[in-house]
Scaffold this motif. Sequence first.
Motif, PDB file in Angstrom:
ATOM      1  N   GLY A   1       0.964  -1.071   0.035  1.00 57.67           N
ATOM      2  CA  GLY A   1       0.172  -0.010  -0.033  1.00 57.67           C
ATOM      3  C   GLY A   1       0.742   1.433  -0.087  1.00 57.67           C
ATOM      4  O   GLY A   1       0.167   2.458  -0.158  1.00 57.67           O
ATOM      5  N   GLN A   2       2.206   1.132  -0.036  1.00 62.91           N
ATOM      6  CA  GLN A   2       3.166   2.464  -0.028  1.00 62.91           C
ATOM      7  C   GLN A   2       2.914   3.197  -1.410  1.00 62.91           C
ATOM      8  O   GLN A   2       3.000   4.317  -1.284  1.00 62.91           O
ATOM      9  CB  GLN A   2       4.223   2.054   0.283  1.00 62.91           C
ATOM     10  N   ILE A   3       2.795   2.355  -2.284  1.00 63.99           N
ATOM     11  CA  ILE A   3       2.586   2.869  -3.626  1.00 63.99           C
ATOM     12  C   ILE A   3       1.224   2.258  -4.248  1.00 63.99           C
ATOM     13  O   ILE A   3       0.982   1.305  -4.219  1.00 63.99           O
ATOM     14  CB  ILE A   3       3.701   2.656  -4.799  1.00 63.99           C
ATOM     15  N   GLN A   4       0.422   3.263  -4.429  1.00 66.01           N
ATOM     16  CA  GLN A   4      -0.706   3.079  -5.387  1.00 66.01           C
ATOM     17  C   GLN A   4      -0.816   3.445  -6.786  1.00 66.01           C
ATOM     18  O   GLN A   4       0.046   4.043  -7.188  1.00 66.01           O
ATOM     19  CB  GLN A   4      -2.046   4.059  -4.552  1.00 66.01           C
ATOM     20  N   LEU A   5      -1.348   2.427  -7.328  1.00 67.76           N
ATOM     21  CA  LEU A   5      -1.665   2.817  -8.943  1.00 67.76           C
ATOM     22  C   LEU A   5      -2.901   3.108  -9.379  1.00 67.76           C
ATOM     23  O   LEU A   5      -3.862   3.060  -8.802  1.00 67.76           O
ATOM     24  CB  LEU A   5      -1.202   1.289  -9.640  1.00 67.76           C
ATOM     25  N   GLY A   6      -2.712   4.309 -10.427  1.00 66.90           N
ATOM     26  CA  GLY A   6      -3.875   4.804 -10.865  1.00 66.90           C
ATOM     27  C   GLY A   6      -3.722   4.544 -12.349  1.00 66.90           C
ATOM     28  O   GLY A   6      -2.891   4.434 -12.892  1.00 66.90           O
ATOM     29  N   ASN A   7      -5.005   4.604 -13.024  1.00 67.20           N
ATOM     30  CA  ASN A   7      -5.234   4.624 -14.503  1.00 67.20           C
ATOM     31  C   ASN A   7      -5.086   5.766 -15.220  1.00 67.20           C
ATOM     32  O   ASN A   7      -5.746   6.847 -15.023  1.00 67.20           O
ATOM     33  CB  ASN A   7      -6.656   4.022 -14.848  1.00 67.20           C
ATOM     34  N   HIS A   8      -3.795   5.711 -16.074  1.00 64.43           N
ATOM     35  CA  HIS A   8      -3.524   6.938 -16.928  1.00 64.43           C
ATOM     36  C   HIS A   8      -3.808   6.724 -18.333  1.00 64.43           C
ATOM     37  O   HIS A   8      -3.146   7.510 -19.321  1.00 64.43           O
ATOM     38  CB  HIS A   8      -2.062   7.395 -16.616  1.00 64.43           C
ATOM     39  N   THR A   9      -4.608   5.745 -18.829  1.00 67.73           N
ATOM     40  CA  THR A   9      -4.840   5.127 -20.219  1.00 67.73           C
ATOM     41  C   THR A   9      -3.655   4.380 -20.560  1.00 67.73           C
ATOM     42  O   THR A   9      -2.591   4.382 -19.866  1.00 67.73           O
ATOM     43  CB  THR A   9      -4.962   6.100 -21.126  1.00 67.73           C
ATOM     44  N   TRP A  10      -3.739   3.270 -21.510  1.00 68.22           N
ATOM     45  CA  TRP A  10      -2.930   2.521 -22.192  1.00 68.22           C
ATOM     46  C   TRP A  10      -1.678   3.458 -22.719  1.00 68.22           C
ATOM     47  O   TRP A  10      -0.703   3.043 -22.266  1.00 68.22           O
ATOM     48  CB  TRP A  10      -3.519   1.479 -22.902  1.00 68.22           C
ATOM     49  N   SER A  11      -2.008   4.368 -23.595  1.00 68.88           N
ATOM     50  CA  SER A  11      -1.174   4.929 -24.648  1.00 68.88           C
ATOM     51  C   SER A  11      -1.222   6.520 -24.548  1.00 68.88           C
ATOM     52  O   SER A  11      -0.287   6.875 -25.246  1.00 68.88           O
ATOM     53  CB  SER A  11      -1.103   4.312 -25.998  1.00 68.88           C
ATOM     54  N   HIS A  12      -1.787   7.033 -23.623  1.00 66.13           N
ATOM     55  CA  HIS A  12      -1.629   8.513 -23.292  1.00 66.13           C
ATOM     56  C   HIS A  12      -2.166   9.322 -24.449  1.00 66.13           C
ATOM     57  O   HIS A  12      -1.756  10.537 -24.809  1.00 66.13           O
ATOM     58  CB  HIS A  12      -0.201   8.847 -23.007  1.00 66.13           C
ATOM     59  N   PRO A  13      -3.325   8.978 -25.001  1.00 68.75           N
ATOM     60  CA  PRO A  13      -3.822   9.948 -26.141  1.00 68.75           C
ATOM     61  C   PRO A  13      -4.622  11.123 -25.322  1.00 68.75           C
ATOM     62  O   PRO A  13      -4.773  10.974 -24.078  1.00 68.75           O
ATOM     63  CB  PRO A  13      -4.955   9.003 -26.832  1.00 68.75           C
ATOM     64  N   ASP A  14      -5.051  12.172 -25.966  1.00 68.80           N
ATOM     65  CA  ASP A  14      -5.823  13.307 -25.308  1.00 68.80           C
ATOM     66  C   ASP A  14      -7.310  12.567 -25.778  1.00 68.80           C
ATOM     67  O   ASP A  14      -7.706  12.555 -26.815  1.00 68.80           O
ATOM     68  CB  ASP A  14      -5.820  14.597 -26.331  1.00 68.80           C
ATOM     69  N   LEU A  15      -7.939  12.198 -24.669  1.00 68.91           N
ATOM     70  CA  LEU A  15      -9.282  11.700 -24.747  1.00 68.91           C
ATOM     71  C   LEU A  15     -10.461  12.513 -25.239  1.00 68.91           C
ATOM     72  O   LEU A  15     -11.187  11.919 -25.614  1.00 68.91           O
ATOM     73  CB  LEU A  15      -9.645  10.932 -23.294  1.00 68.91           C
ATOM     74  N   THR A  16     -10.132  13.888 -25.138  1.00 67.83           N
ATOM     75  CA  THR A  16     -11.199  14.658 -25.894  1.00 67.83           C
ATOM     76  C   THR A  16     -11.059  14.802 -27.314  1.00 67.83           C
ATOM     77  O   THR A  16     -12.080  15.260 -28.060  1.00 67.83           O
ATOM     78  CB  THR A  16     -11.073  16.106 -25.266  1.00 67.83           C
ATOM     79  N   THR A  17     -10.206  14.051 -27.995  1.00 66.34           N
ATOM     80  CA  THR A  17     -10.144  14.185 -29.383  1.00 66.34           C
ATOM     81  C   THR A  17     -10.487  12.647 -29.998  1.00 66.34           C
ATOM     82  O   THR A  17     -10.337  12.555 -31.162  1.00 66.34           O
ATOM     83  CB  THR A  17      -8.622  14.489 -29.791  1.00 66.34           C
ATOM     84  N   VAL A  18     -10.705  11.768 -29.161  1.00 66.76           N
ATOM     85  CA  VAL A  18     -10.894  10.367 -29.657  1.00 66.76           C
ATOM     86  C   VAL A  18     -12.458   9.941 -29.364  1.00 66.76           C
ATOM     87  O   VAL A  18     -12.973  10.513 -28.906  1.00 66.76           O
ATOM     88  CB  VAL A  18      -9.924   9.459 -29.318  1.00 66.76           C
ATOM     89  N   SER A  19     -12.694   8.756 -30.308  1.00 59.44           N
ATOM     90  CA  SER A  19     -14.085   8.259 -29.990  1.00 59.44           C
ATOM     91  C   SER A  19     -14.445   7.651 -28.679  1.00 59.44           C
ATOM     92  O   SER A  19     -13.491   7.254 -27.988  1.00 59.44           O
ATOM     93  CB  SER A  19     -14.489   7.495 -31.217  1.00 59.44           C
ATOM     94  N   SER A  20     -15.490   7.624 -28.138  1.00 60.90           N
ATOM     95  CA  SER A  20     -16.069   6.847 -27.071  1.00 60.90           C
ATOM     96  C   SER A  20     -15.473   5.453 -26.873  1.00 60.90           C
ATOM     97  O   SER A  20     -15.187   4.980 -25.882  1.00 60.90           O
ATOM     98  CB  SER A  20     -17.454   6.988 -26.660  1.00 60.90           C
ATOM     99  N   SER A  21     -15.593   4.784 -28.219  1.00 60.36           N
ATOM    100  CA  SER A  21     -14.760   3.518 -28.137  1.00 60.36           C
ATOM    101  C   SER A  21     -13.447   3.581 -27.765  1.00 60.36           C
ATOM    102  O   SER A  21     -12.986   2.463 -27.342  1.00 60.36           O
ATOM    103  CB  SER A  21     -15.246   2.710 -29.414  1.00 60.36           C
ATOM    104  N   THR A  22     -12.692   4.364 -28.291  1.00 56.54           N
ATOM    105  CA  THR A  22     -11.250   4.443 -27.969  1.00 56.54           C
ATOM    106  C   THR A  22     -10.850   4.941 -26.592  1.00 56.54           C
ATOM    107  O   THR A  22     -10.026   4.448 -26.083  1.00 56.54           O
ATOM    108  CB  THR A  22     -10.665   5.511 -28.860  1.00 56.54           C
ATOM    109  N   ILE A  23     -11.770   5.907 -26.037  1.00 57.47           N
ATOM    110  CA  ILE A  23     -11.631   5.972 -24.507  1.00 57.47           C
ATOM    111  C   ILE A  23     -11.906   4.802 -23.651  1.00 57.47           C
ATOM    112  O   ILE A  23     -11.020   4.360 -22.860  1.00 57.47           O
ATOM    113  CB  ILE A  23     -12.773   7.079 -24.106  1.00 57.47           C
ATOM    114  N   ARG A  24     -12.928   4.043 -24.246  1.00 54.22           N
ATOM    115  CA  ARG A  24     -13.084   2.739 -23.348  1.00 54.22           C
ATOM    116  C   ARG A  24     -11.916   1.611 -23.749  1.00 54.22           C
ATOM    117  O   ARG A  24     -11.584   1.260 -22.536  1.00 54.22           O
ATOM    118  CB  ARG A  24     -14.406   2.311 -23.858  1.00 54.22           C
ATOM    119  N   ALA A  25     -11.524   1.585 -24.798  1.00 57.74           N
ATOM    120  CA  ALA A  25     -10.361   0.758 -25.044  1.00 57.74           C
ATOM    121  C   ALA A  25      -9.133   1.012 -24.294  1.00 57.74           C
ATOM    122  O   ALA A  25      -8.529   0.203 -23.720  1.00 57.74           O
ATOM    123  CB  ALA A  25     -10.234   0.570 -26.582  1.00 57.74           C
TER     124      ALA A  25
END
Length: 284
Positions: A146-170
């Motif tokens: 528990g000293q280091i927690q992991l968070g989700n930053h997406t798989w490959s770091h795209p700007d999520l506001t510029t891609v489709s909903s299906s890409t955001i999900r993937a």
Amino acid sequence: MSKGDVNRRRLLVLAAAVVAGGTVTAADWLYDGQGRPQARPPSPAPPAAPPVLAAATPAASPPPRLLPPPDPRHRVRLPGGGVLSQLPANDNTMALTVDDGVNSEVVRLYIRFARDTGVRMTFFLNGVNKSWTDNRDELRPLVDSGQIQLGNHTWSHPDLTTVSSSTIRAELVRNDLFMKDTYGVDAAPYFRPPYGKYNSAVEAVAADLGYTVATLWSGSLADSTVISEDYIVKMANRYFTPRTIVLGHLNHLPVTHVYGALVEIIRARNIRTVTLNDVFLPQR
């Protein structure tokens, strides 16, 4: 040979014996067949004493460890609204959060920084970077504790506001599965949209996957690009303060050269570093 010549010869022999062996006594003399004294050859010098070896220099002491995490009974509910950029105003806590993981060596050195000092952090990782498999064996114990927690930053770091909903999900799903398979953790509800960019479409897809908290920041080390060590310390002096969620990056080496300065700022200000799980109750 005259008596004077004999005396001079004895003096010369005596002098030679003194030079060779120090003090001369009667036992140091031999006599020839006619009873004339001759100096005894000096005894061999005793073997030299073995050199005294200096004591081995002790290994450098590890740096003093930072304050432990707060009492888990003091955790609070996450604020509403789905966006988190600051900690509650309840004590001297600060969340150091670091992103990406482009450089495997930087990830490795951050792990050792945590292990050596006790600093608690949240890593928002992109699973596409090989640093997360390269350093799995060193990182996994700190994640398990528990000293280091992991968070989700997406798989490959795209700007999520510029891609489709299906890409955001993937992007979110693939990274979620990578963290579960590699580190055995469910990172929900915390995700950090790349570049801090999100909109209602991003929020809706993320929330449907259990990622209900877009985690932003209120201070930064400004090290998303290569900057000087002095500037990193300057930013730490500005933003290592209570309640701050600090943004850093696991990409460039200069930050790894100033760990000592970062620790001293934290210690001097009596700051307690925390993960997000240290502060907030899990969502149900």
